[in-house]
Design an enzyme around this catalytic site. Structure first.
Site, mmCIF file in Angstrom:
data_model
loop_
_atom_site.group_PDB
_atom_site.id
_atom_site.type_symbol
_atom_site.label_atom_id
_atom_site.label_comp_id
_atom_site.label_asym_id
_atom_site.label_seq_id
_atom_site.Cartn_x
_atom_site.Cartn_y
_atom_site.Cartn_z
ATOM 1 N N ASP A 1 0.827 -1.210 0.000
ATOM 2 C CA ASP A 1 0.000 0.000 0.000
ATOM 3 C C ASP A 1 0.864 1.265 0.000
ATOM 4 O O ASP A 1 2.000 1.261 0.474
ATOM 5 C CB ASP A 1 -0.915 -0.014 1.238
ATOM 6 C CG ASP A 1 -2.071 0.970 1.090
ATOM 7 O OD1 ASP A 1 -2.467 1.262 -0.054
ATOM 8 O OD2 ASP A 1 -2.577 1.447 2.119
ATOM 9 N N ASN B 1 -11.185 -2.550 -5.041
ATOM 10 C CA ASN B 1 -10.427 -1.588 -5.851
ATOM 11 C C ASN B 1 -11.111 -1.250 -7.185
ATOM 12 O O ASN B 1 -10.732 -0.278 -7.846
ATOM 13 C CB ASN B 1 -8.991 -2.070 -6.097
ATOM 14 C CG ASN B 1 -8.087 -1.986 -4.875
ATOM 15 O OD1 ASN B 1 -7.156 -2.779 -4.719
ATOM 16 N ND2 ASN B 1 -8.327 -1.009 -3.990
HETATM 17 C C1 IPE Z 1 -5.405 -2.645 -0.021
HETATM 18 O O1 IPE Z 1 -5.123 -1.319 -0.178
HETATM 19 C C2 IPE Z 1 -5.400 -3.327 -1.365
HETATM 20 C C3 IPE Z 1 -4.105 -3.442 -2.009
HETATM 21 C C4 IPE Z 1 -2.954 -3.075 -1.527
HETATM 22 C C5 IPE Z 1 -4.119 -4.074 -3.300
HETATM 23 P P1 IPE Z 1 -6.267 -0.209 -0.315
HETATM 24 O O2 IPE Z 1 -5.566 1.062 -0.558
HETATM 25 O O3 IPE Z 1 -7.273 -0.636 -1.312
HETATM 26 O O4 IPE Z 1 -6.938 -0.258 1.122
HETATM 27 P P2 IPE Z 1 -7.763 0.832 1.899
HETATM 28 O O5 IPE Z 1 -8.826 1.341 0.970
HETATM 29 O O6 IPE Z 1 -6.828 1.916 2.298
HETATM 30 O O7 IPE Z 1 -8.307 0.109 3.092
HETATM 31 C C1 IPE Z 2 -1.675 0.177 -3.351
HETATM 32 O O1 IPE Z 2 -1.429 1.532 -3.371
HETATM 33 C C2 IPE Z 2 -1.878 -0.422 -4.719
HETATM 34 C C3 IPE Z 2 -3.270 -0.808 -4.995
HETATM 35 C C4 IPE Z 2 -4.278 -0.754 -4.179
HETATM 36 C C5 IPE Z 2 -3.519 -1.302 -6.345
HETATM 37 P P1 IPE Z 2 -2.615 2.571 -3.383
HETATM 38 O O2 IPE Z 2 -3.013 2.829 -4.797
HETATM 39 O O3 IPE Z 2 -3.720 2.120 -2.509
HETATM 40 O O4 IPE Z 2 -1.913 3.854 -2.804
HETATM 41 P P2 IPE Z 2 -2.490 4.830 -1.692
HETATM 42 O O5 IPE Z 2 -2.874 3.960 -0.520
HETATM 43 O O6 IPE Z 2 -3.679 5.518 -2.286
HETATM 44 O O7 IPE Z 2 -1.373 5.748 -1.387
HETATM 45 MG MG MG Z 3 -4.122 2.367 -0.558
#
Ligand code: IPE
Ligand code: IPE
Ligand code: MG
Length: 247
Positions: free
Chosen positions: A24, A72
């Site tokens: 993340d 997502n």
């Molecule tokens: C979790 O991260 C999913 C992945 C890393 C693929 P998210 O960014 O989707 O999670 P939340 O929304 O902060 O809980």
């Molecule tokens: C994790 O990084 C990757 C996926 C969920 C695909 P994020 O895209 O959630 O990045 P932040 O959490 O918004 O910084």
């Molecule tokens: Mg994220």
């Protein structure tokens, strides 16, 4: 690059068997630099490559990474499309090297909502590496822990309806055999980068007794050194599984 000295710091007898990573913070990493979120995802793929190499060097048994959750899909279409493109490119570019490293890839999640191209890439990467005996590398894509449990329950309900099994014979072990991680050890260590202290629907069953390790580092800046730091920290945990510490 990870030096042999660093790898030597890991006490092999205290290694987790199965490490899972919530990758993340890609978007925030990019925002902080005035870049588009997509640049963060591209940088995250580079980090993933280094972490997998470290897992191969350490002879880790299983590594599971969270690439795309069932939630997502709520993101803007442009971001979802970019992630799909990146996923496809990653599989195409990396699969031969993974195969050469004896990695056995598996995909956790629904997969049927992916494009036909991605579905065929998933199938071909899985088939290519199915007999490999090295790191079990699981990519959770269109994955949600709740969804996985519901799918397992549906499979068992069908078996009960067909008379293949009786409801009384459904135990935790029988249930596990219907999960996407069938045949793999439970998660010992769950790492989340990006600073948030939550599970976000990842491996709800498998991480029942996982040790948790959170870091504020956004995934693009997560290094093999920090990964090893988490492994060393894991080696010092007192895991009781509901029992008491052994003398
Ligand atoms: C979790 O991260 C999913 C992945 C890393 C693929 P998210 O960014 O989707 O999670 P939340 O929304 O902060 O809980
Ligand atoms: C994790 O990084 C990757 C996926 C969920 C695909 P994020 O895209 O959630 O990045 P932040 O959490 O918004 O910084
Ligand atoms: Mg994220």
């Amino acid at each position: 690059m990870v030096t042999d000295d660093l790898l030597k710091k890991v006490d092999k007898s205290k290694m987790p068997r199965h490490v899972a990573i919530i990758m993340d913070g890609n978007g925030r990493w990019a925002n902080l630099r005035g870049l588009l979120r997509s640049a963060g995802h591209t940088a995250g793929v580079k980090t993933l490559k280094k972490i997998l190499t470290t897992a191969v060097n350490l002879k880790l048994e299983a590594l599971t990474v969270y690439a795309f959750s069932t939630e997502n899909w709520k993101r803007p279409l442009t971001e979802v499309e970019f992630l799909m493109h990146l996923f496809s490119e990653y599989l195409e570019k990396e699969k031969l090297e993974m195969h050469a490293n004896n990695v056995r890839i598996r995909f956790l999640g629904r997969t049927e909502d992916f494009s036909p191209l991605i579905q065929s890439q998933i199938q071909s990467a899985t088939d290519l590496m199915k007999n490999n005996t090295g790191v079990k590398f699981n990519i959770a894509a269109d994955y949600g822990g709740q969804d996985e449990i519901v799918r397992a329950a549906q499979k068992l309900a069908r078996k009960v309806a067909n008379g293949e099994i009786s409801a009384e014979n459904i135990t935790a072990n029988v249930f596990e055999d219907e999960l996407d991680t069938v045949g793999q050890p439970p998660v010992d260590l769950l790492i989340r980068t990006g600073g948030d202290l939550r599970i976000s629907n990842f491996l709800l069953w498998q991480a029942a007794y996982a040790e948790l390790w959170f870091t504020k580092t956004n995934f693009p800046e997560f290094t093999p050194e920090e990964f090893i730091e988490a492994l060393i920290d894991f080696g010092n945990r007192d895991r009781r599984f509901g029992g008491v510490t052994k003398d």
